[in-house]
Write an enzyme that holds these catalytic residues in place. Sequence first.
Site, PDB file in Angstrom:
ATOM      1  N   LEU A  86       0.727   4.038   2.050  1.00 43.31           N
ATOM      2  CA  LEU A  86       1.441   3.919   3.392  1.00 43.31           C
ATOM      3  C   LEU A  86       2.551   3.822   3.776  1.00 43.31           C
ATOM      4  O   LEU A  86       4.110   4.167   3.913  1.00 43.31           O
ATOM      5  CB  LEU A  86      -0.037   4.088   4.420  1.00 43.31           C
ATOM      6  CG  LEU A  86       0.726   4.333   5.714  1.00 43.31           C
ATOM      7  CD1 LEU A  86       1.102   6.003   5.777  1.00 43.31           C
ATOM      8  CD2 LEU A  86       0.048   3.905   6.995  1.00 43.31           C
TER       9      LEU A  86
ATOM     10  N   LYS B 170      -9.910  24.546  13.364  1.00 44.98           N
ATOM     11  CA  LYS B 170     -10.468  24.740  11.537  1.00 44.98           C
ATOM     12  C   LYS B 170      -9.628  23.846  11.234  1.00 44.98           C
ATOM     13  O   LYS B 170      -8.162  23.725  11.316  1.00 44.98           O
ATOM     14  CB  LYS B 170      -9.651  25.724  12.023  1.00 44.98           C
ATOM     15  CG  LYS B 170     -10.272  26.808  10.864  1.00 44.98           C
ATOM     16  CD  LYS B 170     -10.228  27.924  10.314  1.00 44.98           C
ATOM     17  CE  LYS B 170      -8.791  28.321   9.788  1.00 44.98           C
ATOM     18  NZ  LYS B 170      -8.629  29.911   9.901  1.00 44.98           N
TER      19      LYS B 170
ATOM     20  N   GLY C  95       0.858  -1.296   0.481  1.00 48.09           N
ATOM     21  CA  GLY C  95       0.128  -0.148  -0.168  1.00 48.09           C
ATOM     22  C   GLY C  95       0.638   1.159   0.253  1.00 48.09           C
ATOM     23  O   GLY C  95       2.015   1.119  -0.161  1.00 48.09           O
TER      24      GLY C  95
ATOM     25  N   HIS D 150      -6.906  14.012  15.421  1.00 48.83           N
ATOM     26  CA  HIS D 150      -5.083  14.821  15.192  1.00 48.83           C
ATOM     27  C   HIS D 150      -5.700  15.777  16.333  1.00 48.83           C
ATOM     28  O   HIS D 150      -4.652  16.296  17.418  1.00 48.83           O
ATOM     29  CB  HIS D 150      -5.135  15.144  13.615  1.00 48.83           C
ATOM     30  CG  HIS D 150      -4.761  14.189  13.082  1.00 48.83           C
ATOM     31  ND1 HIS D 150      -3.808  12.802  13.746  1.00 48.83           N
ATOM     32  CD2 HIS D 150      -5.006  13.836  11.691  1.00 48.83           C
ATOM     33  CE1 HIS D 150      -3.799  11.858  12.557  1.00 48.83           C
ATOM     34  NE2 HIS D 150      -4.381  12.688  11.434  1.00 48.83           N
TER      35      HIS D 150
END
Lengths: 502, 502, 502, 502
Positions: free
Chosen positions: A26, A343, A24, A250
């Site tokens: 990643l 944001k 893959g 995150h």
Amino acid sequence: EEDVRFDIKEKEDTVSITVVGASGDLAKKKIFPALFALYYEDCLPKHFTVFGYARSKMTDAELRVMISRTLTCRIDKSENCGEKMEQFLGRCFYHSGQYDSDEGFAELDTKLKVHEVGRVSNRLFYLSIPPNIFIDAVRCASTSASSANGWTRVIVEKPFGRDSESSAALTRDLKQYLVEDQIFRIDHYLGKELVENLSVLRFSNLIFEPLWSRQYIRNVQFIFSENFGTEGRGGYFDNYGIIRDIMQNHLLQILALFAMETPVSLDAEDIRNEKVKVLRSMKPLQLDDVVVGQYKGHTEGGVTYPAYTDDKTVPKGSLTPTFAAAALFINNARWDGVPFLMKAGKALGSKRAEIRVQFRHVPGNLFKTKLGPDHDRSTNELVIRVQPDEAIYLKINNKVPGLSMRLDRSNLNLHYAARYSKEIPDAYERLLLDAIGGERRLFIRSDELDAAWALFTPLLKELEEKKVEPELYLYGSEGPVKAHHLAYRYKVQWGDSDNEHR
Amino acid sequence: EEDVRFDIKEKEDTVSITVVGASGDLAKKKIFPALFALYYEDCLPKHFTVFGYARSKMTDAELRVMISRTLTCRIDKSENCGEKMEQFLGRCFYHSGQYDSDEGFAELDTKLKVHEVGRVSNRLFYLSIPPNIFIDAVRCASTSASSANGWTRVIVEKPFGRDSESSAALTRDLKQYLVEDQIFRIDHYLGKELVENLSVLRFSNLIFEPLWSRQYIRNVQFIFSENFGTEGRGGYFDNYGIIRDIMQNHLLQILALFAMETPVSLDAEDIRNEKVKVLRSMKPLQLDDVVVGQYKGHTEGGVTYPAYTDDKTVPKGSLTPTFAAAALFINNARWDGVPFLMKAGKALGSKRAEIRVQFRHVPGNLFKTKLGPDHDRSTNELVIRVQPDEAIYLKINNKVPGLSMRLDRSNLNLHYAARYSKEIPDAYERLLLDAIGGERRLFIRSDELDAAWALFTPLLKELEEKKVEPELYLYGSEGPVKAHHLAYRYKVQWGDSDNEHR
Amino acid sequence: EEDVRFDIKEKEDTVSITVVGASGDLAKKKIFPALFALYYEDCLPKHFTVFGYARSKMTDAELRVMISRTLTCRIDKSENCGEKMEQFLGRCFYHSGQYDSDEGFAELDTKLKVHEVGRVSNRLFYLSIPPNIFIDAVRCASTSASSANGWTRVIVEKPFGRDSESSAALTRDLKQYLVEDQIFRIDHYLGKELVENLSVLRFSNLIFEPLWSRQYIRNVQFIFSENFGTEGRGGYFDNYGIIRDIMQNHLLQILALFAMETPVSLDAEDIRNEKVKVLRSMKPLQLDDVVVGQYKGHTEGGVTYPAYTDDKTVPKGSLTPTFAAAALFINNARWDGVPFLMKAGKALGSKRAEIRVQFRHVPGNLFKTKLGPDHDRSTNELVIRVQPDEAIYLKINNKVPGLSMRLDRSNLNLHYAARYSKEIPDAYERLLLDAIGGERRLFIRSDELDAAWALFTPLLKELEEKKVEPELYLYGSEGPVKAHHLAYRYKVQWGDSDNEHR
Amino acid sequence: EEDVRFDIKEKEDTVSITVVGASGDLAKKKIFPALFALYYEDCLPKHFTVFGYARSKMTDAELRVMISRTLTCRIDKSENCGEKMEQFLGRCFYHSGQYDSDEGFAELDTKLKVHEVGRVSNRLFYLSIPPNIFIDAVRCASTSASSANGWTRVIVEKPFGRDSESSAALTRDLKQYLVEDQIFRIDHYLGKELVENLSVLRFSNLIFEPLWSRQYIRNVQFIFSENFGTEGRGGYFDNYGIIRDIMQNHLLQILALFAMETPVSLDAEDIRNEKVKVLRSMKPLQLDDVVVGQYKGHTEGGVTYPAYTDDKTVPKGSLTPTFAAAALFINNARWDGVPFLMKAGKALGSKRAEIRVQFRHVPGNLFKTKLGPDHDRSTNELVIRVQPDEAIYLKINNKVPGLSMRLDRSNLNLHYAARYSKEIPDAYERLLLDAIGGERRLFIRSDELDAAWALFTPLLKELEEKKVEPELYLYGSEGPVKAHHLAYRYKVQWGDSDNEHR
């Protein structure tokens, strides 16, 4: 007290790292290069082996060719780079198998044992595969390829479910095969240099801690922006949206690290205990406190920028937000009433991730008339720029040199590139090294994950049930105008919106 | 509320500036150039005249030649510099007379009136003459050359006496001819850009004030060093010594500004009230808390450096200190127990003037074991470098980028030369402009002066009565070793003594 | 450092105290009794004489009879009380004269000299006369009855003018005859025991100062109420009104003492400097921030309570406020944004003077759900009851003993009568003693007075020019309802309005 | 959010409370009376049964007679007291059996089932038996008398081992039969009214939290004293000594509650998490920081007071301390450097348990010269008197009413008996109620216990290994003189040693 990371090398044990999903993206872009970087930096254990595991048929040699394309040396003209690469590739192997095949993993186990040559065996599985096959792979790895006499650990990547229920189900399923200590949920933002530095700044400097509260801080902003869209790879994204993709993990993780109380020690459990306390002190997000947006296409200077829904992998009429802004609150003694603004967006004007701490106005300010008309712009601000171009700077008011008494805002600045010549390691390096060393500080514990979902799940459901339409914004712009309204509602301004004063 | 400085230009009044002692060094090097710089920057009143007054015979033209040698334009290749110089010199005149001659000043008065052509007359006398003739000159200027319809102000330079008694006598004598508002005692250190900035930093930034107390500050250091000795001009100096020359005025004034409570406004009287409060809260210096030194000669690399007593203008066997260090204490709620260290010396290894604020250790420091062995070096420090090369920097602990958790100390830095392209004006420009504008903030009031002397007089007497011998130190060295002992006694270290960590 | 008050007795100097206006009410009720109390307590100088001066003809014996009616011993059954009274009366004398008669005062001077028998002569004039004859009396006393070799001091009582202009004129006139140090403007509230104690509480206890700021204090209230009206003596009052009579002096003085920064010492000038700073940091009162009221009559339980305008000495249709409430703000670092509420009124339900400090809500309060519904009632409050029945109490939340977790508010209480058996001296005693001792701390300096008027004068003019109608309230009630609105406007409640929680 | 305690009554479930060791002293004096008090107050569940279990043969009726002797009604003349007693006794039963007999407990189970009549069964075992038979009883209760469909909980009393090892062994053994949630380790001091109130005081009042740190608190003292010795019952005590008996549990638990950070909620786990953090932040006790003592006999006024070793149940020459004082430190940001002093002893002059918080000196104290010579006595002190005669008082400096400026120390006082008329419940009532309600806040978790032993075990071993001789002190005295030396060493004084200022 010693740094756990450098104990690794001394041991006689073997460590086998199996990248499940080795073919893959990643794996190719991040995992193998990070492993090589660790090898190059001499951080891996003496006896280590890297295995790729995937469905496609491949030889060891083919794997090595595939990997070698993405390896780079930290510094371009590094000494012995080629030689080191050869050595590394020589310790990389491949095994082909289905992700839900006990047989495949049993064969892998046999191969691993060959490399372990009777030494204590430690095994790290990095699951770089889609969520729907997580559990199968965990089951097989656990049942058929666990270490018999050392540790077995599994690194899993987000998404960790889509909401409280699916996340809890996933955890429950994982715990059928693994105990808490074996599960390493990765949030690669926690491995970023400046995120790591957050605790150092707060707790090793006397001058920050006294300021770190509602008394002095007016608001804190966590800003993530990308200057590109889904670019033909929106399939996965459309199912999750920006809130699940960036905010709930995150940004929320960084917020928790930022806002936590002093832990009793730097041990993983102590830090994670404090982070969970922050999450539990927050009330679930209200729809009112959230703005969602989606980028639309436009043509400028002959260049055409596509809309999100122009992406062929995205369903027509998708309401999935590519942008979101939110205001969160922590109901404890330290942060009561302070807006924590988040944001995150794709296809915006710039690429950045940063934390902005905006301080309050000076009470009874003697210099009121000497400051400009926008008093919000004359308050102190601490900016921690996580990427790109790592920096910490503190905006202060200063007398403009000269005969008159004019003030302006200058930066007390620490620019990493200027101060530290060495390249900053990629977050994956740190996290892989920690997983090998058993350091759990930067990984997410089950109760943290639960608490994080508890904050976002009601909102996500409401957005979907009410089919809330995102505000459209131009590709490459600053994002929806309503994000400003959200900030104004709490009497603050986004720190990144004023180019002059960044 | 407007800046008083720029009101000056609008007025129709005349201002006549008489430099008494026009042929002296200070006049040539500082006063005339500063006046020209103000003129060049368009800061002087529309109707102004500059008069030189001294004993030597000179024509206007000769004065202009003399002055013109030291004038420089702020930026070398400035536009119209030559033209501006011509214009300025055209407004400079000379009158010769004795400093104690009523007649001489009466003649000056007549000449001034010619230039004033009937406008409102304001007169500023800058006394750049030795202290023993101060009073005579003041008497004559006041009696024979005062303005009849505007203001008359007198700038006086240090020394303001040698101790409490002589200073009080001087003040008493001045007040026979002048009221407090007419007296402008100059301390040119108060005109330095970063000294001016001290109040801005503290009072216009939220982040400094909470830290500005005994709770967070371990000690504050005021450091002045010159890298040259008396160099044949020790006559005046030997009579005063470094304590009177630098500490009791320049350093003490900066200390008072640094430590004062928030004034009720930025008005001169309000600021000076607060400074006096600081001085009154201090107890007189103890001999125990003072170190004195004197430089001695040596030869190194073929170069011979002279001893202080090698200077021919210095009496043999002089005990006058060319170096002093002292620890002072402010007995109020904010500063109780915090050592304020001062250090001033000639013929040291470097030239600098700076304020160093050393913060306390972090209580319960989680990172204790990650910091180096010298914990004092890992505390935060705020450095305000007054000269040369103006800068503000804040030393903080920071994670060294990389895979391990190592900390070091970095600077959050504001370097003036990098941030502000314009040249920083000389302190004399600011002070002259303020005297013309009637802004007294940076001048020393009589009660301030009294309070300052009260702190130092007993010590100075004791030093002289006991004939305390100064510790000899090498020309070009760091100064006496006892200065370190003094710091150790209060469990601190001089911030400038460790080159690596400056 | 020793207490000035007890130096007095040791001296060989004489002190002559002349009560100008000796036949007036104040003299009889307060001044002579206070002088006797001081005598009884052995606080007066060895050589003292008391003179009454007034227009009416009276013998010394008649004066003594008049005085003796109001003298009381501190404790009813005091030893030797009668004997002490006799001794005191024997030192009281009378002189009749006009208040503007140089002759009268010259005669007084002659008599005083007789009593001084050549000792150093100190003279205190207590002007207990109407404001329109202040200046004449001061002129005469100063010109014709000043001490030749000791000090001469004059105590003046309010009103000190009606506004900035008249007050400035009065000061200007006084200064024709007296220097600042000779003027003792009395505000007898500053002599109250608990007002004196304010500085002790704040500055001698570690625990209060950290709380003494906007960070912890939500608002401060100064409450004065009388439970009777003008009762036939409204002539003087109607010309001034409650704002001038109580707020602009008594309450504002207490506010300044309460809110001032730590003075550099306990010296009078240092304290008054700090008080002036507070006043200068305040902005003049706005009409919006003020409520005025006037009591109206009613009949209840057979008793009839008169309206203010029923008082025959009050003009019909008078708009003079008998009640006022106001919100003031101090624009400095300590108090920015904190409402200082004042309330003063006549003919209210109770008699009291008190300071109430209401603290903020607990941020992130863990016990939120355990507190009653009115969260404002569960915040901490410090109450300083100035009169009657002096006390200090601190309202805290406490677990109600028992098996459940229920909280209520209890008082940490210091009740003076219970703790201190001795009677508390009258304010006039303290102030007279201070005037004799030259201690100016509790008297109002000219610049304080100016600053105080500057805050109130614009409002007073506006009230009069706009003929603002006071809200009528029932005699004996809580006062105008708008006073509550004013508090609500700043999100607070009057602390005295809830009987249960007083 | 509702108070768990009052949910109990509503349930249809049964609760059976078995007092194992029913014939012992504790059972008679504390447990049965507490159960009755709860019944009298209507706090027990609707369907409850009380069983006594012990080795001696007894009928239900005999048990009832035995119990009834110690039952009292809260208020002597309470209504229906007799009637309520009858009802309560009617629900008390007895079963005789060995503590290690599965049979005995199986028989008990049968009897319990009869009373449960098919309702959901909840069972609480209160182990009031010697430590050596704890585990056997737990095993039997768990195996043979657990609830089949409800909860089973076990209350255990100290001693929880003699050191880290034995305590860990005990916990390990308990966990063979019980999970953490079933174990209720009782420390009856945690049930004291004022200990419960500690968190209320800190967290529901704004005014305490800002003061609750090293910045303002100089030291904290935990004092426990009894005015009687072992009095013929020293057998058990001699094996443990005062440190294990009082300090390591009661005083340390209170210390942890006192010093903990704000918990994220009032839930048991959150509070216990914070307490463990405190214990983990402390370093093990050093011999240097400990004083041990033992009382000796004397005769005074004809009365003879025995020595500890005169007690016949105590071995001759025993070195077991009957008194200990210790200084502990918490190495975290809040408490770094603050001495936490403990003192516990038998046969002292008074009986008390209290917490004394001594505040720091006022920096730059304006009133320094007005305070007495012993400045330590003029600092603020908060005293929480746990027993007897519950009270909270805050010592403050205050102006003594009168004409001079003299200060003394007064108390802001909250005396429970005066404020709250209701009798304060015994700690056992609260704890039993909590155990029935499943509220674990006041019970000690295994990791807390481990952490507590970790602090004391090295010291206890050293004392025993080195055979440290206790300082002898007179029965009825203040205890060993070295306790004062220990306090002086950290520049503080015991708050209880000065009778005048208590």
